[in-house]
Write an enzyme that holds these catalytic residues in place. Structure first.
Site, PDB file in Angstrom:
ATOM      1  N   HIS A  18      32.883  42.025 -35.462  1.00  0.00           N
ATOM      2  CA  HIS A  18      32.051  41.649 -34.309  1.00  0.00           C
ATOM      3  C   HIS A  18      32.505  42.411 -33.055  1.00  0.00           C
ATOM      4  O   HIS A  18      31.680  42.929 -32.305  1.00  0.00           O
ATOM      5  CB  HIS A  18      32.185  40.142 -34.002  1.00  0.00           C
ATOM      6  CG  HIS A  18      31.650  39.225 -35.058  1.00  0.00           C
ATOM      7  ND1 HIS A  18      32.418  38.258 -35.664  1.00  0.00           N
ATOM      8  CD2 HIS A  18      30.413  39.106 -35.612  1.00  0.00           C
ATOM      9  CE1 HIS A  18      31.699  37.588 -36.533  1.00  0.00           C
ATOM     10  NE2 HIS A  18      30.475  38.084 -36.536  1.00  0.00           N
ATOM     11  N   LYS A  42      25.037  22.618 -39.791  1.00  0.00           N
ATOM     12  CA  LYS A  42      25.983  23.517 -40.460  1.00  0.00           C
ATOM     13  C   LYS A  42      27.384  23.266 -39.916  1.00  0.00           C
ATOM     14  O   LYS A  42      27.674  23.596 -38.763  1.00  0.00           O
ATOM     15  CB  LYS A  42      25.560  24.970 -40.157  1.00  0.00           C
ATOM     16  CG  LYS A  42      25.852  25.955 -41.259  1.00  0.00           C
ATOM     17  CD  LYS A  42      25.127  27.255 -40.977  1.00  0.00           C
ATOM     18  CE  LYS A  42      26.002  28.460 -41.116  1.00  0.00           C
ATOM     19  NZ  LYS A  42      25.378  29.700 -40.695  1.00  0.00           N
ATOM     20  N   ARG A  91      26.456  45.618 -42.076  1.00  0.00           N
ATOM     21  CA  ARG A  91      27.641  46.171 -42.718  1.00  0.00           C
ATOM     22  C   ARG A  91      27.304  46.953 -43.973  1.00  0.00           C
ATOM     23  O   ARG A  91      27.850  48.004 -44.240  1.00  0.00           O
ATOM     24  CB  ARG A  91      28.611  45.042 -43.086  1.00  0.00           C
ATOM     25  CG  ARG A  91      29.256  44.373 -41.906  1.00  0.00           C
ATOM     26  CD  ARG A  91      29.846  43.062 -42.299  1.00  0.00           C
ATOM     27  NE  ARG A  91      28.817  42.159 -42.794  1.00  0.00           N
ATOM     28  CZ  ARG A  91      28.995  40.865 -43.023  1.00  0.00           C
ATOM     29  NH1 ARG A  91      30.178  40.327 -42.841  1.00  0.00           N
ATOM     30  NH2 ARG A  91      28.000  40.120 -43.446  1.00  0.00           N
ATOM     31  N   SER A 129      33.353  36.483 -41.593  1.00  0.00           N
ATOM     32  CA  SER A 129      34.063  35.261 -41.175  1.00  0.00           C
ATOM     33  C   SER A 129      34.389  34.418 -42.403  1.00  0.00           C
ATOM     34  O   SER A 129      35.464  33.821 -42.492  1.00  0.00           O
ATOM     35  CB  SER A 129      33.207  34.455 -40.205  1.00  0.00           C
ATOM     36  OG  SER A 129      32.873  35.231 -39.086  1.00  0.00           O
TER      37      SER A 129
END
Ligand code: PNS
Length: 164
Positions: A18, A42, A91, A129
């Site tokens: 990030h 979440k 990515r 993450s």
């Protein structure tokens, strides 16, 4: 007119991937808003406040970088803060399908807001993450993949969990 971009995400926690994207975008926009999504459905590892605190520790002193959170639709938030650009990182091909759907849905919701994609340095192309949390929890090293403050907070978090 000032060029304002929003960089949204869960940031649970923020990674060097990030950070790489933010650094690449920094000179392209007058203002970047790092917007942490609040989704009560979440449950993450870190609370919204903890995520914001870690990001503030890293970017709190940057004049052109704002740290904020939002709830609800991203395009509504972007419009509210005057951002015409959404920044997302890409990515690998595996990211593409989800990102493509999200970009097109966001465009349908508000076609005045564009999503742009930035490729992080290849060093971070496998960093997420989710993997950071998993590796750390299983006693693997995440050094160099997250900022030191995140490593410290991961340590605190898992220490607390172990003591429960
Ligand atoms: O870091 P993430 O989890 O990939 O970020 C995803 C995020 C938070 C950017 C996305 O889920 C989002 O925009 N959520 C807000 C709700 C919304 O606008 N949903 C419609 C997107 S098409």
């Amino acid at each position: 007119m000032k060029k304002v971009a929003v960089f949204p995400g869960s940031f649970d926690p923020i990674t060097n991937g990030h950070i790489d994207i933010i650094e690449r975008c920094n000179h392209l926009f007058d203002k970047i808003i790092i917007a942490v999504a609040y989704n009560p459905e979440k449950k993450g590892l870190f609370t919204l406040e903890e995520r914001l605190e870690m990001i503030t520790n890293i970017y709190g002193h940057h004049k052109n970088i704002i740290i904020d959170s939002f709830e609800g639709l991203l395009v509504h938030y972007a419009k509210k803060v005057g951002a015409k650009i959404i920044i997302r990182g890409l990515r690998a091909i595996s990211d593409f399908e989800y990102e493509f759907q999200m970009a097109l849905m966001n465009r349908r919701l508000d076609d005045k807001i564009e999503t742009i994609y930035m490729m992080p340095h290849e060093t971070y192309s496998y960093v997420s993450s989710r993997l950071i949390k998993e590796v750390f929890q299983l006693n693997g090293s995440v050094k160099g993949l997250v900022p030191p403050i995140v490593e410290m907070k991961l340590q605190e978090k898992f220490r607390k969990k172990l003591n429960k």
